[in-house]
Design a protein around this motif. Structure first.
Motif, PDB file in Angstrom:
ATOM      1  N   VAL A   1       0.844  -1.205   0.000  1.00 17.32           N
ATOM      2  CA  VAL A   1       0.000   0.000   0.000  1.00 17.32           C
ATOM      3  C   VAL A   1       0.874   1.247   0.000  1.00 17.32           C
ATOM      4  CG1 VAL A   1      -1.579   1.393   1.408  1.00 17.32           C
ATOM      5  CG2 VAL A   1      -2.033  -1.043   1.081  1.00 17.32           C
ATOM      6  N   TYR A   2       1.859   1.277   0.883  1.00 19.79           N
ATOM      7  CA  TYR A   2       2.722   2.457   1.024  1.00 19.79           C
ATOM      8  C   TYR A   2       3.507   2.729  -0.253  1.00 19.79           C
ATOM      9  CZ  TYR A   2       6.280   5.609   2.885  1.00 19.79           C
ATOM     10  OH  TYR A   2       7.101   6.689   3.096  1.00 19.79           O
ATOM     11  N   VAL A   3       4.101   1.687  -0.817  1.00 19.70           N
ATOM     12  CA  VAL A   3       4.895   1.856  -2.034  1.00 19.70           C
ATOM     13  C   VAL A   3       4.000   2.187  -3.230  1.00 19.70           C
ATOM     14  CG1 VAL A   3       6.412   0.661  -3.674  1.00 19.70           C
ATOM     15  CG2 VAL A   3       6.800   0.428  -1.222  1.00 19.70           C
ATOM     16  N   THR A   4       2.821   1.588  -3.281  1.00 25.91           N
ATOM     17  CA  THR A   4       1.892   1.881  -4.376  1.00 25.91           C
ATOM     18  C   THR A   4       1.460   3.338  -4.346  1.00 25.91           C
ATOM     19  OG1 THR A   4       1.080  -0.402  -4.420  1.00 25.91           O
ATOM     20  CG2 THR A   4      -0.324   1.260  -5.431  1.00 25.91           C
ATOM     21  N   ASP A   5       1.251   3.875  -3.154  1.00 23.31           N
ATOM     22  CA  ASP A   5       0.865   5.280  -3.050  1.00 23.31           C
ATOM     23  C   ASP A   5       1.943   6.190  -3.636  1.00 23.31           C
ATOM     24  OD1 ASP A   5      -1.028   7.345  -1.880  1.00 23.31           O
ATOM     25  OD2 ASP A   5       0.829   7.888  -0.851  1.00 23.31           O
ATOM     26  N   LYS A   6       3.198   5.783  -3.531  1.00 16.66           N
ATOM     27  CA  LYS A   6       4.288   6.565  -4.106  1.00 16.66           C
ATOM     28  C   LYS A   6       4.180   6.639  -5.631  1.00 16.66           C
ATOM     29  CE  LYS A   6       7.875   5.733  -0.597  1.00 16.66           C
ATOM     30  NZ  LYS A   6       8.239   7.149  -0.401  1.00 16.66           N
ATOM     31  N   SER A   7       3.586   5.584  -6.222  1.00 14.59           N
ATOM     32  CA  SER A   7       3.468   5.523  -7.685  1.00 14.59           C
ATOM     33  C   SER A   7       2.130   6.060  -8.189  1.00 14.59           C
ATOM     34  CB  SER A   7       3.637   4.066  -8.159  1.00 14.59           C
ATOM     35  OG  SER A   7       4.922   3.594  -7.876  1.00 14.59           O
ATOM     36  N   LYS A   8       1.361   6.666  -7.322  1.00 14.90           N
ATOM     37  CA  LYS A   8       0.031   7.144  -7.706  1.00 14.90           C
ATOM     38  C   LYS A   8       0.117   8.071  -8.911  1.00 14.90           C
ATOM     39  CE  LYS A   8      -4.211   8.951  -5.622  1.00 14.90           C
ATOM     40  NZ  LYS A   8      -4.852   9.352  -4.346  1.00 14.90           N
ATOM     41  N   GLY A   9      -0.721   7.790  -9.896  1.00 21.88           N
ATOM     42  CA  GLY A   9      -0.735   8.599 -11.119  1.00 21.88           C
ATOM     43  C   GLY A   9       0.046   7.978 -12.257  1.00 21.88           C
ATOM     44  N   ALA A  10       0.975   7.081 -11.943  1.00 24.23           N
ATOM     45  CA  ALA A  10       1.760   6.415 -12.992  1.00 24.23           C
ATOM     46  C   ALA A  10       0.884   5.406 -13.722  1.00 24.23           C
ATOM     47  CB  ALA A  10       2.965   5.712 -12.382  1.00 24.23           C
ATOM     48  N   GLN A  11       1.087   5.272 -15.022  1.00 22.50           N
ATOM     49  CA  GLN A  11       0.287   4.336 -15.808  1.00 22.50           C
ATOM     50  C   GLN A  11       0.784   2.906 -15.628  1.00 22.50           C
ATOM     51  OE1 GLN A  11       0.336   5.928 -19.882  1.00 22.50           O
ATOM     52  NE2 GLN A  11      -1.813   6.459 -19.600  1.00 22.50           N
ATOM     53  N   ILE A  12      -0.146   2.013 -15.428  1.00 20.33           N
ATOM     54  CA  ILE A  12       0.182   0.600 -15.229  1.00 20.33           C
ATOM     55  C   ILE A  12       0.630  -0.012 -16.550  1.00 20.33           C
ATOM     56  CG2 ILE A  12      -0.819  -1.651 -14.639  1.00 20.33           C
ATOM     57  CD1 ILE A  12      -2.589  -0.165 -12.614  1.00 20.33           C
ATOM     58  N   ALA A  13       1.706  -0.781 -16.482  1.00 21.23           N
ATOM     59  CA  ALA A  13       2.257  -1.435 -17.670  1.00 21.23           C
ATOM     60  C   ALA A  13       2.778  -2.818 -17.268  1.00 21.23           C
ATOM     61  CB  ALA A  13       3.382  -0.596 -18.273  1.00 21.23           C
ATOM     62  N   ILE A  14       1.917  -3.816 -17.412  1.00 23.02           N
ATOM     63  CA  ILE A  14       2.233  -5.183 -16.996  1.00 23.02           C
ATOM     64  C   ILE A  14       2.229  -6.106 -18.204  1.00 23.02           C
ATOM     65  CG2 ILE A  14       1.508  -7.099 -15.485  1.00 23.02           C
ATOM     66  CD1 ILE A  14       2.364  -4.530 -14.008  1.00 23.02           C
ATOM     67  N   PRO A  15       3.227  -6.993 -18.313  1.00 20.45           N
ATOM     68  CA  PRO A  15       4.301  -7.235 -17.363  1.00 20.45           C
ATOM     69  C   PRO A  15       5.453  -6.259 -17.542  1.00 20.45           C
ATOM     70  CG  PRO A  15       4.522  -8.736 -19.215  1.00 20.45           C
ATOM     71  CD  PRO A  15       3.249  -7.955 -19.454  1.00 20.45           C
ATOM     72  N   GLY A  16       6.099  -5.928 -16.426  1.00 20.95           N
ATOM     73  CA  GLY A  16       7.276  -5.092 -16.501  1.00 20.95           C
ATOM     74  C   GLY A  16       8.486  -5.933 -16.856  1.00 20.95           C
ATOM     75  N   LEU A  17       9.612  -5.276 -17.017  1.00 19.74           N
ATOM     76  CA  LEU A  17      10.885  -5.956 -17.295  1.00 19.74           C
ATOM     77  C   LEU A  17      11.938  -5.359 -16.378  1.00 19.74           C
ATOM     78  CD1 LEU A  17      12.565  -7.925 -19.050  1.00 19.74           C
ATOM     79  CD2 LEU A  17      12.995  -5.997 -20.593  1.00 19.74           C
ATOM     80  N   LYS A  18      12.549  -6.215 -15.577  1.00 20.86           N
ATOM     81  CA  LYS A  18      13.545  -5.763 -14.613  1.00 20.86           C
ATOM     82  C   LYS A  18      14.823  -6.565 -14.770  1.00 20.86           C
ATOM     83  CE  LYS A  18      10.228  -3.345 -12.619  1.00 20.86           C
ATOM     84  NZ  LYS A  18      10.181  -1.887 -12.569  1.00 20.86           N
ATOM     85  N   ARG A  19      15.922  -5.933 -14.439  1.00 19.29           N
ATOM     86  CA  ARG A  19      17.193  -6.632 -14.510  1.00 19.29           C
ATOM     87  C   ARG A  19      17.235  -7.713 -13.434  1.00 19.29           C
ATOM     88  NH1 ARG A  19      22.577  -6.314 -12.550  1.00 19.29           N
ATOM     89  NH2 ARG A  19      24.107  -6.788 -14.154  1.00 19.29           N
TER      90      ARG A  19
END
Length: 256
Positions: free
Chosen positions: A238-256
């Motif tokens: 919840v806390y981390v998601t609130d930090k991303s509020k407003g960002a567009q969801i793009a699933i699946p992501g790609l991470k190193r």
């Protein structure tokens, strides 16, 4: 003494990060692979698998019915997770919703850590692709409490090294490098973590959820690992998601 040790360790962490500095770089081979995977994310297969698995429970229509929203409103509603779900009387992540839906349909709920669960969660969240994250941490007392707990988990130093999530993601250290990786800003102005997980991790060659990534960080920092789906872990999401509020969801992501 504990304070001195904590300060020393924090200084060592920062020094290690700064020494790496501009030396961080993926190998040419990894860069080429990353570019290739951006065009054809292997986790697209996981998302397709998740859609098929959800279809056994009635697909999007059944999920919308379970959540008490119209199918048309489902993408926007999903973009607000984790959220308080009255039917469950708790603040829940998408994986817990899927478990409850399985139980209601007479199926044995999948473990939160199972590959099939990761696939379903990836598909369900992908329903909200291109929607901005709209989590509302002030929506009700339950969400307010979850946000407060998540902030506490994020900032509390634990373990023998006296580290917290904030140790690597505070404004004064973001952008430095630790263990060959830049320390990212988790919010909308950075990598918008909540908008891009579940994601395919190149180093793990598999799909991982945000909570599973949290556990990986805890393991790396030698912290006691918080269980998936626990009140503390959901609150951290919840806390981390609130930090991303407003960002567009793009699933699946790609991470190193």
């Amino acid at each position: 003494m504990k304070t001195l040790v904590s300060i020393t360790l924090s200084a060592a962490l920062l020094t290690s990060a700064l020494v790496a500095g501009e030396q961080f770089a993926m190998s040419d081979k990894d860069r080429a692979m990353y570019a290739e995977l951006l065009e054809a994310n292997p986790a697209d297969i996981n998302v397709a698998s998740g859609e098929e698995l959800l279809s056994y429970m009635g697909g999007d229509a059944s999920l919308a019915k379970f959540l008490g929203v119209s199918e048309d409103d489902l993408p926007k509603y999903i973009a607000g997770f984790p959220r308080y779900v009255k039917k469950l009387d708790m603040v829940a992540g998408l994986d817990q919703v899927v478990q409850a839906m399985m139980a209601e349909n007479g199926h044995k709920p999948l473990p939160l850590k199972s590959g099939n669960m990761f696939d379903i969660v990836a598909y369900v969240k992908s329903i909200a692709n291109d929607e901005p994250i709209n989590i509302d941490v002030n929506a009700n007392p339950q969400m307010k409490a979850a946000y407060a707990l998540g902030k506490e988990v994020f900032e509390t130093k634990r373990g023998g090294r006296g580290l917290s999530c904030l140790s690597c993601h505070s404004p004064d250290i973001i952008g430095s490098v630790l263990r060959t990786q830049p320390l990212p800003e988790l919010g909308a102005s950075g990598n918008a973590a909540a908008a891009t997980w579940p994601a395919y991790r190149m180093t793990k060659s598999s799909l991982r959820t945000l909570q599973r990534r949290f556990q990986g960080c805890m393991n790396n920092a030698l912290l006691a690992v918080i269980p998936l789906g626990s009140p503390e872990m959901v609150a951290l999401e919840v806390y981390v998601t609130d930090k991303s509020k407003g960002a567009q969801i793009a699933i699946p992501g790609l991470k190193r």
